[in-house]
Scaffold this motif. Structure first.
Motif, PDB file in Angstrom:
ATOM      1  N   VAL A  29     -31.766  88.484 102.665  1.00  0.00           N
ATOM      2  CA  VAL A  29     -32.564  87.317 103.423  1.00  0.00           C
ATOM      3  C   VAL A  29     -33.845  87.543 103.101  1.00  0.00           C
ATOM      4  O   VAL A  29     -34.852  86.928 102.362  1.00  0.00           O
ATOM      5  CB  VAL A  29     -32.345  86.803 104.547  1.00  0.00           C
ATOM      6  N   VAL A  30     -34.406  88.845 103.191  1.00  0.00           N
ATOM      7  CA  VAL A  30     -35.793  89.083 103.181  1.00  0.00           C
ATOM      8  C   VAL A  30     -36.259  89.307 101.704  1.00  0.00           C
ATOM      9  O   VAL A  30     -37.185  88.747 101.113  1.00  0.00           O
ATOM     10  CB  VAL A  30     -35.840  90.556 103.777  1.00  0.00           C
ATOM     11  N   THR A  31     -35.299  89.882 100.811  1.00  0.00           N
ATOM     12  CA  THR A  31     -35.492  90.124  99.375  1.00  0.00           C
ATOM     13  C   THR A  31     -35.312  88.795  98.618  1.00  0.00           C
ATOM     14  O   THR A  31     -36.176  88.370  97.712  1.00  0.00           O
ATOM     15  CB  THR A  31     -34.759  91.127  98.672  1.00  0.00           C
ATOM     16  N   GLY A  32     -34.444  87.835  99.123  1.00  0.00           N
ATOM     17  CA  GLY A  32     -34.491  86.649  98.815  1.00  0.00           C
ATOM     18  C   GLY A  32     -35.820  85.832  98.848  1.00  0.00           C
ATOM     19  O   GLY A  32     -36.421  85.045  98.092  1.00  0.00           O
ATOM     20  N   GLY A  33     -36.199  86.127 100.089  1.00  0.00           N
ATOM     21  CA  GLY A  33     -37.768  85.442 100.608  1.00  0.00           C
ATOM     22  C   GLY A  33     -38.752  86.015  99.495  1.00  0.00           C
ATOM     23  O   GLY A  33     -39.740  85.261  99.275  1.00  0.00           O
ATOM     24  N   ALA A  34     -38.546  87.362  99.355  1.00  0.00           N
ATOM     25  CA  ALA A  34     -39.736  87.907  98.552  1.00  0.00           C
ATOM     26  C   ALA A  34     -39.632  87.365  96.862  1.00  0.00           C
ATOM     27  O   ALA A  34     -40.883  87.050  96.388  1.00  0.00           O
ATOM     28  CB  ALA A  34     -39.493  89.467  98.398  1.00  0.00           C
ATOM     29  N   VAL A  35     -38.623  86.881  96.576  1.00  0.00           N
ATOM     30  CA  VAL A  35     -38.489  86.359  95.204  1.00  0.00           C
ATOM     31  C   VAL A  35     -39.060  85.110  95.328  1.00  0.00           C
ATOM     32  O   VAL A  35     -40.002  84.613  94.484  1.00  0.00           O
ATOM     33  CB  VAL A  35     -36.990  86.140  94.930  1.00  0.00           C
ATOM     34  N   ARG A  36     -38.899  84.119  96.235  1.00  0.00           N
ATOM     35  CA  ARG A  36     -39.399  83.149  96.304  1.00  0.00           C
ATOM     36  C   ARG A  36     -40.841  83.109  96.826  1.00  0.00           C
ATOM     37  O   ARG A  36     -41.609  82.215  96.117  1.00  0.00           O
ATOM     38  CB  ARG A  36     -38.753  82.014  97.383  1.00  0.00           C
ATOM     39  N   LEU A  37     -41.429  83.818  97.427  1.00  0.00           N
ATOM     40  CA  LEU A  37     -42.665  83.786  98.009  1.00  0.00           C
ATOM     41  C   LEU A  37     -43.719  84.376  97.007  1.00  0.00           C
ATOM     42  O   LEU A  37     -44.861  84.114  96.850  1.00  0.00           O
ATOM     43  CB  LEU A  37     -42.754  84.758  99.033  1.00  0.00           C
ATOM     44  N   THR A  38     -43.172  85.139  96.213  1.00  0.00           N
ATOM     45  CA  THR A  38     -44.086  85.603  94.790  1.00  0.00           C
ATOM     46  C   THR A  38     -43.868  85.015  93.579  1.00  0.00           C
ATOM     47  O   THR A  38     -44.622  85.153  92.633  1.00  0.00           O
ATOM     48  CB  THR A  38     -43.417  87.116  94.496  1.00  0.00           C
ATOM     49  N   GLY A  39     -43.101  83.745  93.707  1.00  0.00           N
ATOM     50  CA  GLY A  39     -42.956  82.825  92.434  1.00  0.00           C
ATOM     51  C   GLY A  39     -42.296  83.384  91.367  1.00  0.00           C
ATOM     52  O   GLY A  39     -42.265  83.210  90.289  1.00  0.00           O
ATOM     53  N   ARG A  72     -31.069  90.275  92.294  1.00  0.00           N
ATOM     54  CA  ARG A  72     -29.658  90.191  91.846  1.00  0.00           C
ATOM     55  C   ARG A  72     -28.943  91.428  92.048  1.00  0.00           C
ATOM     56  O   ARG A  72     -27.876  91.506  92.425  1.00  0.00           O
ATOM     57  CB  ARG A  72     -30.011  89.858  90.383  1.00  0.00           C
ATOM     58  N   THR A  73     -29.366  92.675  91.714  1.00  0.00           N
ATOM     59  CA  THR A  73     -28.822  93.874  91.577  1.00  0.00           C
ATOM     60  C   THR A  73     -28.301  94.289  93.263  1.00  0.00           C
ATOM     61  O   THR A  73     -27.542  94.997  93.098  1.00  0.00           O
ATOM     62  CB  THR A  73     -29.552  94.981  91.073  1.00  0.00           C
ATOM     63  N   LEU A  74     -29.023  93.548  94.030  1.00  0.00           N
ATOM     64  CA  LEU A  74     -28.547  93.854  95.445  1.00  0.00           C
ATOM     65  C   LEU A  74     -27.011  93.315  95.635  1.00  0.00           C
ATOM     66  O   LEU A  74     -26.566  93.963  96.764  1.00  0.00           O
ATOM     67  CB  LEU A  74     -29.654  93.233  96.342  1.00  0.00           C
ATOM     68  N   GLN A 111     -21.939  83.589  97.327  1.00  0.00           N
ATOM     69  CA  GLN A 111     -23.416  83.786  96.986  1.00  0.00           C
ATOM     70  C   GLN A 111     -23.866  83.708  95.607  1.00  0.00           C
ATOM     71  O   GLN A 111     -24.812  83.230  95.425  1.00  0.00           O
ATOM     72  CB  GLN A 111     -23.893  85.000  98.011  1.00  0.00           C
ATOM     73  N   ALA A 112     -23.441  84.700  94.911  1.00  0.00           N
ATOM     74  CA  ALA A 112     -23.490  84.901  93.630  1.00  0.00           C
ATOM     75  C   ALA A 112     -23.696  83.436  92.747  1.00  0.00           C
ATOM     76  O   ALA A 112     -24.386  83.188  92.013  1.00  0.00           O
ATOM     77  CB  ALA A 112     -22.816  86.080  93.009  1.00  0.00           C
ATOM     78  N   VAL A 113     -22.700  82.685  92.715  1.00  0.00           N
ATOM     79  CA  VAL A 113     -22.297  81.377  92.181  1.00  0.00           C
ATOM     80  C   VAL A 113     -23.469  80.605  92.749  1.00  0.00           C
ATOM     81  O   VAL A 113     -24.161  79.802  91.778  1.00  0.00           O
ATOM     82  CB  VAL A 113     -21.109  80.928  92.474  1.00  0.00           C
ATOM     83  N   ILE A 114     -23.720  80.536  93.883  1.00  0.00           N
ATOM     84  CA  ILE A 114     -24.557  79.588  94.524  1.00  0.00           C
ATOM     85  C   ILE A 114     -26.105  80.055  93.906  1.00  0.00           C
ATOM     86  O   ILE A 114     -27.079  79.328  93.511  1.00  0.00           O
ATOM     87  CB  ILE A 114     -24.920  79.637  95.878  1.00  0.00           C
ATOM     88  N   GLY A 115     -26.345  81.137  93.697  1.00  0.00           N
ATOM     89  CA  GLY A 115     -27.661  81.652  93.128  1.00  0.00           C
ATOM     90  C   GLY A 115     -27.698  81.317  91.894  1.00  0.00           C
ATOM     91  O   GLY A 115     -28.718  81.058  91.413  1.00  0.00           O
ATOM     92  N   GLY A 116     -26.598  81.427  91.042  1.00  0.00           N
ATOM     93  CA  GLY A 116     -26.817  81.144  89.615  1.00  0.00           C
ATOM     94  C   GLY A 116     -27.036  79.549  89.564  1.00  0.00           C
ATOM     95  O   GLY A 116     -27.753  79.064  88.799  1.00  0.00           O
ATOM     96  N   ILE A 117     -26.228  78.793  90.295  1.00  0.00           N
ATOM     97  CA  ILE A 117     -26.577  77.163  90.264  1.00  0.00           C
ATOM     98  C   ILE A 117     -28.006  77.011  90.654  1.00  0.00           C
ATOM     99  O   ILE A 117     -28.815  76.078  89.985  1.00  0.00           O
ATOM    100  CB  ILE A 117     -25.602  76.535  91.476  1.00  0.00           C
ATOM    101  N   THR A 118     -28.543  77.807  91.689  1.00  0.00           N
ATOM    102  CA  THR A 118     -29.965  77.749  91.964  1.00  0.00           C
ATOM    103  C   THR A 118     -30.897  77.873  90.738  1.00  0.00           C
ATOM    104  O   THR A 118     -31.825  77.107  90.341  1.00  0.00           O
ATOM    105  CB  THR A 118     -30.298  78.777  92.922  1.00  0.00           C
ATOM    106  N   VAL A 119     -30.553  79.073  90.111  1.00  0.00           N
ATOM    107  CA  VAL A 119     -31.396  78.950  88.676  1.00  0.00           C
ATOM    108  C   VAL A 119     -31.113  78.140  87.606  1.00  0.00           C
ATOM    109  O   VAL A 119     -32.034  77.565  87.082  1.00  0.00           O
ATOM    110  CB  VAL A 119     -30.966  80.636  88.213  1.00  0.00           C
ATOM    111  N   LEU A 120     -29.907  77.879  87.205  1.00  0.00           N
ATOM    112  CA  LEU A 120     -29.680  76.903  86.188  1.00  0.00           C
ATOM    113  C   LEU A 120     -30.158  75.307  86.706  1.00  0.00           C
ATOM    114  O   LEU A 120     -30.507  74.311  85.848  1.00  0.00           O
ATOM    115  CB  LEU A 120     -28.215  76.692  86.131  1.00  0.00           C
ATOM    116  N   THR A 121     -30.622  75.049  87.918  1.00  0.00           N
ATOM    117  CA  THR A 121     -31.098  73.781  88.433  1.00  0.00           C
ATOM    118  C   THR A 121     -32.369  73.962  88.628  1.00  0.00           C
ATOM    119  O   THR A 121     -33.008  73.055  89.372  1.00  0.00           O
ATOM    120  CB  THR A 121     -30.496  73.344  89.836  1.00  0.00           C
ATOM    121  N   ASP A 122     -33.057  74.995  87.976  1.00  0.00           N
ATOM    122  CA  ASP A 122     -34.437  75.088  88.230  1.00  0.00           C
ATOM    123  C   ASP A 122     -35.074  75.193  89.590  1.00  0.00           C
ATOM    124  O   ASP A 122     -35.857  74.486  90.145  1.00  0.00           O
ATOM    125  CB  ASP A 122     -35.511  74.269  87.381  1.00  0.00           C
ATOM    126  N   LEU A 123     -34.321  75.856  90.409  1.00  0.00           N
ATOM    127  CA  LEU A 123     -34.799  76.204  91.813  1.00  0.00           C
ATOM    128  C   LEU A 123     -34.715  74.829  92.765  1.00  0.00           C
ATOM    129  O   LEU A 123     -35.628  74.635  93.408  1.00  0.00           O
ATOM    130  CB  LEU A 123     -35.884  76.787  92.228  1.00  0.00           C
TER     131      LEU A 123
END
Length: 293
Positions: A29-39, A72-74, A111-123
């Motif tokens: 959750v924290v690292t995912g937040g870091a991804v979002r918060l740093t753009g 992603r490697t996490l 989670q990995a699949v949802i993350g992939g959909i997140t990227v493919l839908t441009d967040l």
């Protein structure tokens, strides 16, 4: 399951592995937040590859791609922990622990699949919301897993107090969901060109605050009810811990709102959301199966 893995991971590790699952998903959750918060949400612009040419950001390495690829490697760490937990639970020969560990393990590829959909839908902010809530659900399952290790045979209570605990649990999840909607309307999109959900940040923040007041009110009501009925000490302590987390989380939320959402405070707020998911689950379990200290 290989014989070698089964030998290395025995049933005696079921508790530490349950804790490892809980902590690892909170870290996600924290690292995912870091991804979002740093753009850095589109630091790896495609999925499952990082780029069209490579699984890693090799040749396209920068701060954003490093942060996104690190998150992603996490997944590999979470997968290893989930498999080890499943093996340990399987060797206990307990159906409840086997089933819970299986659900937690299945949550990782989900989670990995949802993350992939997140990227493919441009967040897309609605997909991003679901991505976070999935982690919160796995955290709740990990708490249930840890509880069931020692309390499988404790009788389940029924009645108005349990209903109040369930209402408190439902309010917590409403707070978590509305919180993701607030984020989806605000400035932290995860990428400079990603869309927002089109809702008013001011109105969504007010709605979020209103739901938080409901959540805190139900927790206070649950605390006084537990005290009046002389509930076991552990139950009262669990409710007090939840209340302390709510106060801290609310303070961070108000400060971040009036200081224009600094990324450090937003990061702590996301960590607090993970703790809320764990704490409210623990309270519900304590009320449903009260045990003496």
């Amino acid at each position: 399951m290989s014989t070698t893995t089964a030998r290395l991971v025995g049933p005696g590790l079921v508790r530490p592995l349950g804790w490892a699952t809980l902590v690892a998903n909170a870290v996600l959750v924290v690292t995912g937040g870091a991804v979002r918060l740093t753009g850095s949400g589109l630091g790896c612009p495609t999925w499952p590859r990082c780029t069209d040419q490579s699984m890693t950001p090799h040749g396209n390495l920068n701060v954003h791609s490093a942060i996104e690829f690190g998150n992603r490697t996490l997944t590999f760490v979470l997968t290893a922990v989930a498999i080890a937990t499943l093996v340990a639970a399987w060797q206990t020969k307990r159906r409840d622990l086997r089933l819970l560990s299986l659900w937690m393990a299945l949550g990782i590829p989900a989670q990995a699949v949802i993350g992939g959909i997140t990227v493919l839908t441009d967040l897309n902010p609605w997909v991003v919301s679901f991505h976070l809530l999935c982690s919160m659900a796995i955290i709740g399952l990990a708490v249930l897993f840890l509880w069931r290790i020692d309390h499988a045979d404790v009788p389940v209570e029924r009645g108005p107090v349990v209903w109040l605990a369930w209402a408190n649990f439902a309010a917590a999840w409403l707070v978590l969901y509305v919180g993701t909607v607030v984020t989806g309307s605000g400035p932290h999109a995860g990428d400079a060109h990603s869309p927002r959900n089109g809702l008013s940040p001011l109105q969504m923040s007010q709605l979020h605050a209103d739901v938080v007041f409901l959540f805190v009110g139900l927790t206070v009501g649950l605390l006084f009810t537990a005290l009046a009925l002389r509930a076991p000490r552990g139950t009262v302590q669990a409710v007090l811990v939840l209340l302390a987390v709510q106060v801290s989380q609310s303070a961070i939320g108000f400060v971040q709102y009036f200081t224009n959402l600094p990324i450090v405070l937003v990061g702590f707020h996301m960590l607090g959301a993970a703790v809320i998911s764990a704490a409210v689950t623990w309270v519900l379990l304590r009320v449903r199966q009260p045990v003496a200290a």
